[in-house]
Design a protein around this motif. Structure first.
Motif, PDB file in Angstrom:
ATOM      1  N   ALA A  96       0.837  -1.213   0.000  1.00  0.00           N
ATOM      2  CA  ALA A  96       0.000   0.000   0.000  1.00  0.00           C
ATOM      3  C   ALA A  96       0.867   1.255   0.000  1.00  0.00           C
ATOM      4  CB  ALA A  96      -0.924  -0.012   1.212  1.00  0.00           C
ATOM      5  N   ARG A  97       1.978   1.197   0.720  1.00  0.00           N
ATOM      6  CA  ARG A  97       2.867   2.371   0.806  1.00  0.00           C
ATOM      7  C   ARG A  97       3.463   2.692  -0.567  1.00  0.00           C
ATOM      8  NH1 ARG A  97       8.204   3.439   1.348  1.00  0.00           N
ATOM      9  NH2 ARG A  97       8.825   1.262   1.303  1.00  0.00           N
ATOM     10  N   ILE A  98       4.013   1.661  -1.223  1.00  0.00           N
ATOM     11  CA  ILE A  98       4.645   1.882  -2.535  1.00  0.00           C
ATOM     12  C   ILE A  98       3.587   2.280  -3.556  1.00  0.00           C
ATOM     13  CG2 ILE A  98       5.944   0.756  -4.394  1.00  0.00           C
ATOM     14  CD1 ILE A  98       7.757   0.730  -2.123  1.00  0.00           C
ATOM     15  N   ARG A  99       2.464   1.592  -3.517  1.00  0.00           N
ATOM     16  CA  ARG A  99       1.425   1.859  -4.516  1.00  0.00           C
ATOM     17  C   ARG A  99       0.899   3.294  -4.398  1.00  0.00           C
ATOM     18  NH1 ARG A  99      -2.947  -1.490  -7.692  1.00  0.00           N
ATOM     19  NH2 ARG A  99      -4.432   0.169  -7.974  1.00  0.00           N
ATOM     20  N   ALA A 100       0.737   3.756  -3.159  1.00  0.00           N
ATOM     21  CA  ALA A 100       0.237   5.122  -2.971  1.00  0.00           C
ATOM     22  C   ALA A 100       1.206   6.139  -3.587  1.00  0.00           C
ATOM     23  CB  ALA A 100       0.043   5.404  -1.487  1.00  0.00           C
ATOM     24  N   LEU A 101       2.503   5.856  -3.480  1.00  0.00           N
ATOM     25  CA  LEU A 101       3.485   6.791  -4.036  1.00  0.00           C
ATOM     26  C   LEU A 101       3.465   6.792  -5.573  1.00  0.00           C
ATOM     27  CD1 LEU A 101       6.391   6.111  -1.518  1.00  0.00           C
ATOM     28  CD2 LEU A 101       5.352   8.364  -1.947  1.00  0.00           C
ATOM     29  N   MET A 102       2.942   5.727  -6.168  1.00  0.00           N
ATOM     30  CA  MET A 102       2.908   5.650  -7.644  1.00  0.00           C
ATOM     31  C   MET A 102       1.578   6.118  -8.225  1.00  0.00           C
ATOM     32  SD  MET A 102       4.076   1.706  -7.923  1.00  0.00           S
ATOM     33  CE  MET A 102       4.136   1.579  -9.714  1.00  0.00           C
ATOM     34  N   ALA A 103       0.563   6.259  -7.352  1.00  0.00           N
ATOM     35  CA  ALA A 103      -0.814   6.269  -7.863  1.00  0.00           C
ATOM     36  C   ALA A 103      -1.214   7.516  -8.648  1.00  0.00           C
ATOM     37  CB  ALA A 103      -1.773   6.072  -6.690  1.00  0.00           C
ATOM     38  N   GLU A 104      -0.745   8.675  -8.203  1.00  0.00           N
ATOM     39  CA  GLU A 104      -1.293   9.939  -8.710  1.00  0.00           C
ATOM     40  C   GLU A 104      -1.320  10.027 -10.251  1.00  0.00           C
ATOM     41  OE1 GLU A 104      -2.791  11.811  -6.423  1.00  0.00           O
ATOM     42  OE2 GLU A 104      -3.493  12.941  -8.177  1.00  0.00           O
ATOM     43  N   ALA A 225       7.472  12.141  -6.047  1.00  0.00           N
ATOM     44  CA  ALA A 225       6.253  11.800  -5.288  1.00  0.00           C
ATOM     45  C   ALA A 225       6.592  11.671  -3.809  1.00  0.00           C
ATOM     46  CB  ALA A 225       5.675  10.483  -5.796  1.00  0.00           C
ATOM     47  N   GLU A 226       5.762  12.243  -2.973  1.00  0.00           N
ATOM     48  CA  GLU A 226       6.065  12.252  -1.546  1.00  0.00           C
ATOM     49  C   GLU A 226       4.768  12.152  -0.766  1.00  0.00           C
ATOM     50  OE1 GLU A 226       9.064  15.223  -0.466  1.00  0.00           O
ATOM     51  OE2 GLU A 226       7.915  15.526   1.387  1.00  0.00           O
ATOM     52  N   ILE A 227       4.725  11.268   0.208  1.00  0.00           N
ATOM     53  CA  ILE A 227       3.573  11.196   1.108  1.00  0.00           C
ATOM     54  C   ILE A 227       4.113  11.197   2.531  1.00  0.00           C
ATOM     55  CG2 ILE A 227       1.603   9.804   1.879  1.00  0.00           C
ATOM     56  CD1 ILE A 227       1.354   8.715  -0.941  1.00  0.00           C
ATOM     57  N   ASP A 228       3.620  12.110   3.337  1.00  0.00           N
ATOM     58  CA  ASP A 228       4.093  12.250   4.726  1.00  0.00           C
ATOM     59  C   ASP A 228       5.618  12.270   4.806  1.00  0.00           C
ATOM     60  OD1 ASP A 228       1.465  12.240   5.532  1.00  0.00           O
ATOM     61  OD2 ASP A 228       1.425  10.068   5.889  1.00  0.00           O
ATOM     62  N   GLY A 229       6.224  13.015   3.905  1.00  0.00           N
ATOM     63  CA  GLY A 229       7.684  13.155   3.933  1.00  0.00           C
ATOM     64  C   GLY A 229       8.440  11.956   3.397  1.00  0.00           C
ATOM     65  N   GLU A 230       7.710  10.941   2.926  1.00  0.00           N
ATOM     66  CA  GLU A 230       8.395   9.732   2.439  1.00  0.00           C
ATOM     67  C   GLU A 230       8.387   9.675   0.923  1.00  0.00           C
ATOM     68  OE1 GLU A 230       8.486   5.399   3.270  1.00  0.00           O
ATOM     69  OE2 GLU A 230       6.880   6.097   4.595  1.00  0.00           O
ATOM     70  N   ARG A 231       9.499   9.242   0.328  1.00  0.00           N
ATOM     71  CA  ARG A 231       9.572   9.092  -1.132  1.00  0.00           C
ATOM     72  C   ARG A 231       9.935   7.658  -1.488  1.00  0.00           C
ATOM     73  NH1 ARG A 231      12.693  14.424  -3.473  1.00  0.00           N
ATOM     74  NH2 ARG A 231      11.071  15.877  -2.825  1.00  0.00           N
ATOM     75  N   LEU A 232       9.838   7.341  -2.782  1.00  0.00           N
ATOM     76  CA  LEU A 232      10.293   6.016  -3.246  1.00  0.00           C
ATOM     77  C   LEU A 232      11.813   6.000  -3.183  1.00  0.00           C
ATOM     78  CD1 LEU A 232       8.110   5.563  -6.465  1.00  0.00           C
ATOM     79  CD2 LEU A 232       8.054   4.087  -4.453  1.00  0.00           C
TER      80      LEU A 232
END
Ligand code: HEM
Length: 416
Positions: A96-104, A225-232
């Motif tokens: 879910a974490r990786i997928r969310a970073l790719m989703a947009e 891509a960044e979510i809550d300060g996290e990137r791939l």
């Protein structure tokens, strides 16, 4: 359970049409123990749909009690640890974490922005076919000349790769696809792994470039891509890019060619589409349902799972046949084996999977198919089959190797 139903992809005729075997399995042994696959082949819509949405079911092959096939796969993954970081083989929460970073960039609205770009590519491909063949009636292979090259070109442009590197990507994409084939000579494997090394090195360099100089393209979006300060991480980014090339290319090409074949074999439905282009979007869902490329998705049980009259133990490998589910008359009614371009519930098919791993690229695939079919309907006239289409012998992703047609090619795109 009966012993009359078998799953034998090596049987004569299976490559041309696996659907007769699927029907036997659905009717007589819907949760079938396959010695050949060292696992369970599941073929009814309700069972496949349920499995895909069950959070206790894993996509990570390491959860399987070892079988000869999983041992081979784990060995292959250990030779290419980079490939094992693909989102396809992960479970939540990491998935879910990786997928969310790719989703947009794959959301419907973002993909819709690509419409003009994809239309131009499709028009260029048909213009090139026209200049190769001229105005007369010609025979050509729709796979080689149109369907196969198109999705890689579109994806390279979407990613922001330089135009001149397109042919290299076509070669590398073939290396990725072949690298998952368990049957390969050592020389072929070396060639393939060398191709993959080149692809990784190239993508890493491009990712660095886009990190320093962001552009309006998919690579830049994924790098930043960044979510809550996290990137791939760099490794995860490259593993997902390679996944995207592989996941996006062959099935999209296969949907376009097999979909066209299905329409040629259902001339009344082709005529309806010609008469009413408003049906096209629904027709694409129906063509995906009727003869879409994905035949199986693989899953591993992590605990006992009751399925119909069977209870599968934990640690077993399941091959859930989305293609069989999409032909199950228990779900689709007595005309499940016919193409019906205005089938009211065609969008409910399972060709793009379901649940947390449902296809990330489904909007992109549908848009490409819509534009490609629209252009083919506009520009190819007097269209007929020229000989027998040749199906490849891959079982999980089934595609046409050759699709000979006779037609005339219109000189330029007409407004539809
Ligand atoms: C007609 C074309 C396509 C078909 C039929 C298709 C089908 C599927 C299916 C059935 C899955 C689920 C696999 C599973 O549950 O294990 C899947 C996953 C995926 N697809 Fe597609 N796909 C297509 C095109 C694309 C395109 C164009 C892209 C992107 C460029 C793409 C990217 C992905 C990705 C990244 C996943 C993994 C998602 C995850 O594991 O969370 N696909 N696809």
């Amino acid at each position: 359970m009966t012993d009359t139903a078998v799953f034998d992809p090596l049987a004569e005729g299976f490559a041309d049409s696996p659907y007769e075997q699927y029907k036997e399995l659905r009717d007589h042994d819907p949760v079938h123990r396959s010695e050949l696959m060292h696992g369970w082949v599941v073929t009814r819509f309700d069972d496949v749909n349920r499995l895909l949405r069950d959070p206790s079911i894993s996509s990570d092959v390491r959860n399987a009690t070892p079988t000869p096939l999983t041992i081979t796969e784990l060995k292959r993954l250990s030779e290419q640890p980079r490939a094992s970081r693909t989102v396809v083989l992960m479970d939540d929460p990491e998935h879910a974490r990786i997928r969310a970073l790719m989703a947009e960039p794959f959301r419907s609205r973002a993909v819709e922005q690509l419409r003009d770009q994809i239309t131009r590519r499709v028009d260029d491909a048909l213009d090139a076919m026209h200049s190769r063949h001229g105005d007369g009636r010609v025979e050509l292979d729709l796979v080689a000349e149109f369907a196969y090259p198109l999705p890689v070109e579109i994806f390279c442009e979407m990613l922001g790769m330089p135009e001149e590197d397109g042919p290299r990507f076509r070669y590398w994409t073939q290396c990725v696809a072949r690298s998952v084939d368990p049957v390969m000579s050592p020389a072929e494997r070396d060639e393939c792994l060398a191709g993959l090394d080149e692809m990784y090195a190239y993508l890493e360099a491009e990712a660095d470039r886009k990190r320093a100089e962001p552009a309006d393209d998919l690579m830049s979006a994924l790098v930043h891509a960044e979510i809550d300060g996290e990137r791939l991480s760099k490794e995860d980014l490259i593993a997902q890019l390679v996944t995207l090339y592989m996941a996006g290319h062959e099935p999209t090409a296969a949907l376009i060619s097999a979909g066209m074949l299905s329409l040629l074999r259902a001339p009344d439905q082709l005529a309806r589409l010609h008469a009413d282009r408003g049906l096209l979007r629904n027709a694409i869902s129906e063509l995906a349902r009727f003869d879409g490329p994905n035949h199986f998705v693989r899953r591993i049980t992590t605990q006992p799972v009751p399925l119909g009259e069977t209870e599968l133990p934990g640690g077993v490998v399941i091959y859930a046949s989305v293609a069989s589910a999409n032909r199950d008359p228990r779900r689709w009614g007595p005309d499940a084996d016919r193409v019906v371009v205005d089938r009211p519930d065609a969008t409910q098919h399972l060709q793009f999977g379901a649940g947390v791993h449902a296809c990330l690229g489904s909007h992109l695939a549908r848009l490409q198919a819509e534009i490609a079919f629209s252009a083919l309907l506009d520009r190819l006239d007097h269209l007929e089959l020229a000989g027998t289409p040749k199906w490849g012998n891959r079982v999980f992703i089934r595609s046409l190797d050759a699709f000979p047609i006779v037609c005339t090619i219109g000189p330029a795109a007409r407004a539809s």
